[in-house]
Design a protein around this motif. Structure first.
Motif, PDB file in Angstrom:
ATOM      1  N   LEU A 174       0.925  -6.535  -7.878  1.00 22.56           N
ATOM      2  CA  LEU A 174       0.256  -7.169  -6.739  1.00 22.56           C
ATOM      3  C   LEU A 174       1.140  -8.255  -6.142  1.00 22.56           C
ATOM      4  CD1 LEU A 174      -2.189  -7.747  -4.896  1.00 22.56           C
ATOM      5  CD2 LEU A 174      -2.966  -9.321  -6.658  1.00 22.56           C
ATOM      6  N   LEU A 175       1.679  -9.124  -6.989  1.00 29.00           N
ATOM      7  CA  LEU A 175       2.548 -10.193  -6.499  1.00 29.00           C
ATOM      8  C   LEU A 175       3.791  -9.625  -5.819  1.00 29.00           C
ATOM      9  CD1 LEU A 175       2.303 -12.753  -9.436  1.00 29.00           C
ATOM     10  CD2 LEU A 175       1.269 -12.948  -7.163  1.00 29.00           C
ATOM     11  N   SER A 176       4.347  -8.579  -6.374  1.00 31.26           N
ATOM     12  CA  SER A 176       5.526  -7.953  -5.775  1.00 31.26           C
ATOM     13  C   SER A 176       5.195  -7.335  -4.420  1.00 31.26           C
ATOM     14  CB  SER A 176       6.089  -6.871  -6.692  1.00 31.26           C
ATOM     15  OG  SER A 176       6.562  -7.443  -7.871  1.00 31.26           O
ATOM     16  N   SER A 177       4.013  -6.750  -4.298  1.00 29.85           N
ATOM     17  CA  SER A 177       3.646  -6.103  -3.043  1.00 29.85           C
ATOM     18  C   SER A 177       3.472  -7.108  -1.913  1.00 29.85           C
ATOM     19  CB  SER A 177       2.366  -5.286  -3.217  1.00 29.85           C
ATOM     20  OG  SER A 177       1.233  -6.135  -3.322  1.00 29.85           O
ATOM     21  N   LEU A 178       3.178  -8.363  -2.243  1.00 31.79           N
ATOM     22  CA  LEU A 178       3.011  -9.376  -1.209  1.00 31.79           C
ATOM     23  C   LEU A 178       4.317  -9.658  -0.476  1.00 31.79           C
ATOM     24  CD1 LEU A 178       0.666 -11.888  -3.063  1.00 31.79           C
ATOM     25  CD2 LEU A 178       0.035 -10.219  -1.310  1.00 31.79           C
ATOM     26  N   GLY A 179       5.430  -9.381  -1.106  1.00 27.82           N
ATOM     27  CA  GLY A 179       6.725  -9.600  -0.484  1.00 27.82           C
ATOM     28  C   GLY A 179       7.382  -8.317  -0.013  1.00 27.82           C
ATOM     29  N   ASP A 180       6.635  -7.236   0.068  1.00 32.78           N
ATOM     30  CA  ASP A 180       7.173  -5.941   0.454  1.00 32.78           C
ATOM     31  C   ASP A 180       6.856  -5.653   1.921  1.00 32.78           C
ATOM     32  OD1 ASP A 180       8.327  -3.283  -0.202  1.00 32.78           O
ATOM     33  OD2 ASP A 180       6.278  -2.615   0.249  1.00 32.78           O
ATOM     34  N   PHE A 181       7.891  -5.417   2.729  1.00 34.61           N
ATOM     35  CA  PHE A 181       7.686  -5.195   4.159  1.00 34.61           C
ATOM     36  C   PHE A 181       6.831  -3.967   4.436  1.00 34.61           C
ATOM     37  CE2 PHE A 181       8.771  -3.232   8.197  1.00 34.61           C
ATOM     38  CZ  PHE A 181       8.450  -4.267   9.057  1.00 34.61           C
ATOM     39  N   ALA A 182       7.074  -2.873   3.730  1.00 40.18           N
ATOM     40  CA  ALA A 182       6.312  -1.643   3.976  1.00 40.18           C
ATOM     41  C   ALA A 182       4.823  -1.865   3.718  1.00 40.18           C
ATOM     42  CB  ALA A 182       6.846  -0.509   3.107  1.00 40.18           C
ATOM     43  N   THR A 183       4.491  -2.605   2.660  1.00 43.64           N
ATOM     44  CA  THR A 183       3.095  -2.914   2.354  1.00 43.64           C
ATOM     45  C   THR A 183       2.502  -3.794   3.442  1.00 43.64           C
ATOM     46  OG1 THR A 183       3.578  -2.776  -0.008  1.00 43.64           O
ATOM     47  CG2 THR A 183       1.552  -3.886   0.616  1.00 43.64           C
ATOM     48  N   PHE A 184       3.287  -4.754   3.916  1.00 41.96           N
ATOM     49  CA  PHE A 184       2.844  -5.632   5.002  1.00 41.96           C
ATOM     50  C   PHE A 184       2.546  -4.823   6.260  1.00 41.96           C
ATOM     51  CE2 PHE A 184       4.352  -7.915   8.825  1.00 41.96           C
ATOM     52  CZ  PHE A 184       3.361  -8.874   8.919  1.00 41.96           C
ATOM     53  N   LYS A 185       3.428  -3.909   6.609  1.00 41.45           N
ATOM     54  CA  LYS A 185       3.220  -3.096   7.805  1.00 41.45           C
ATOM     55  C   LYS A 185       1.963  -2.240   7.661  1.00 41.45           C
ATOM     56  CE  LYS A 185       5.417   0.130  10.988  1.00 41.45           C
ATOM     57  NZ  LYS A 185       6.576   0.982  11.264  1.00 41.45           N
ATOM     58  N   GLU A 186       1.756  -1.662   6.492  1.00 40.82           N
ATOM     59  CA  GLU A 186       0.544  -0.870   6.249  1.00 40.82           C
ATOM     60  C   GLU A 186      -0.707  -1.731   6.407  1.00 40.82           C
ATOM     61  OE1 GLU A 186       0.677   1.087   2.458  1.00 40.82           O
ATOM     62  OE2 GLU A 186       2.611   1.992   2.883  1.00 40.82           O
ATOM     63  N   LEU A 187      -0.640  -2.964   5.909  1.00 36.58           N
ATOM     64  CA  LEU A 187      -1.761  -3.895   6.036  1.00 36.58           C
ATOM     65  C   LEU A 187      -2.054  -4.182   7.512  1.00 36.58           C
ATOM     66  CD1 LEU A 187      -3.758  -5.984   4.737  1.00 36.58           C
ATOM     67  CD2 LEU A 187      -1.875  -7.613   4.876  1.00 36.58           C
ATOM     68  N   MET A 188      -1.017  -4.453   8.272  1.00 35.41           N
ATOM     69  CA  MET A 188      -1.197  -4.749   9.693  1.00 35.41           C
ATOM     70  C   MET A 188      -1.747  -3.540  10.445  1.00 35.41           C
ATOM     71  SD  MET A 188      -0.487  -7.884   9.900  1.00 35.41           S
ATOM     72  CE  MET A 188      -0.153  -8.369  11.572  1.00 35.41           C
ATOM     73  N   LEU A 189      -1.272  -2.358  10.125  1.00 32.01           N
ATOM     74  CA  LEU A 189      -1.791  -1.148  10.769  1.00 32.01           C
ATOM     75  C   LEU A 189      -3.257  -0.909  10.390  1.00 32.01           C
ATOM     76  CD1 LEU A 189       1.317   1.181  10.409  1.00 32.01           C
ATOM     77  CD2 LEU A 189       0.401   0.197  12.535  1.00 32.01           C
ATOM     78  N   ALA A 190      -3.613  -1.222   9.143  1.00 36.47           N
ATOM     79  CA  ALA A 190      -5.009  -1.080   8.716  1.00 36.47           C
ATOM     80  C   ALA A 190      -5.900  -2.065   9.469  1.00 36.47           C
ATOM     81  CB  ALA A 190      -5.122  -1.296   7.207  1.00 36.47           C
ATOM     82  N   TYR A 191      -5.426  -3.299   9.651  1.00 36.33           N
ATOM     83  CA  TYR A 191      -6.187  -4.274  10.439  1.00 36.33           C
ATOM     84  C   TYR A 191      -6.350  -3.793  11.872  1.00 36.33           C
ATOM     85  CZ  TYR A 191      -6.627  -8.141   7.133  1.00 36.33           C
ATOM     86  OH  TYR A 191      -6.991  -8.943   6.082  1.00 36.33           O
ATOM     87  N   ARG A 192      -5.289  -3.233  12.426  1.00 36.62           N
ATOM     88  CA  ARG A 192      -5.357  -2.731  13.801  1.00 36.62           C
ATOM     89  C   ARG A 192      -6.384  -1.605  13.913  1.00 36.62           C
ATOM     90  NH1 ARG A 192      -0.630  -1.206  18.003  1.00 36.62           N
ATOM     91  NH2 ARG A 192      -1.963  -0.139  19.479  1.00 36.62           N
TER      92      ARG A 192
END
Length: 121
Positions: A68-86
């Motif tokens: 979980l902590l590692s995923s917070l610094g992962d760009f691909a995970t961040f992009k997926e999060l932003m797309l999910a919010y969208r």
């Protein structure tokens, strides 16, 4: 996330603004984590914590927490999060597509009832 998710698109190409938003997000998350850990753990030092993680063996770490902590610094995970919010924001605009759950307080009786009568709420 919600204020910037509209800038993200589901394409293989990453725009330059994504990097700026990711850096802001990373600083925000790291700041919140450090603030909470300093408040919860007396004498906590993020530098010492990071050195401990770097030197730890994988079998000594709680892998789900570490992942979980590692995923917070992962760009691909961040992009997926932003797309999910969208996607969530877009579906919220359509009537009848939003799931809502409403809760009300419930009165909890802690003492035992000896006589068997029904207690009014």
């Amino acid at each position: 996330c919600r204020s910037n998710c509209g800038q993200f698109e589901e394409t293989g190409e990453n725009r330059l603004v994504y990097t700026d938003l990711f850096n802001e997000y990373t600083k925000l998350i790291e700041g919140i984590l450090e603030q909470k850990l300093v408040a919860a753990v007396p004498g906590f030092s993020m530098g010492a914590f990071m050195k401990t993680l770097d030197g730890a063996r994988k079998d000594e770490l709680a892998l789900d927490v570490f992942d979980l902590l590692s995923s917070l610094g992962d760009f691909a995970t961040f992009k997926e999060l932003m797309l999910a919010y969208r996607k969530d924001a877009a579906s919220a605009a359509e009537p009848g597509t939003r799931l809502t759950i409403e809760c009300t307080k419930m009165k909890l009786h802690r003492e035992a009832q000896e006589d068997g009568d029904i207690r009014p709420e």
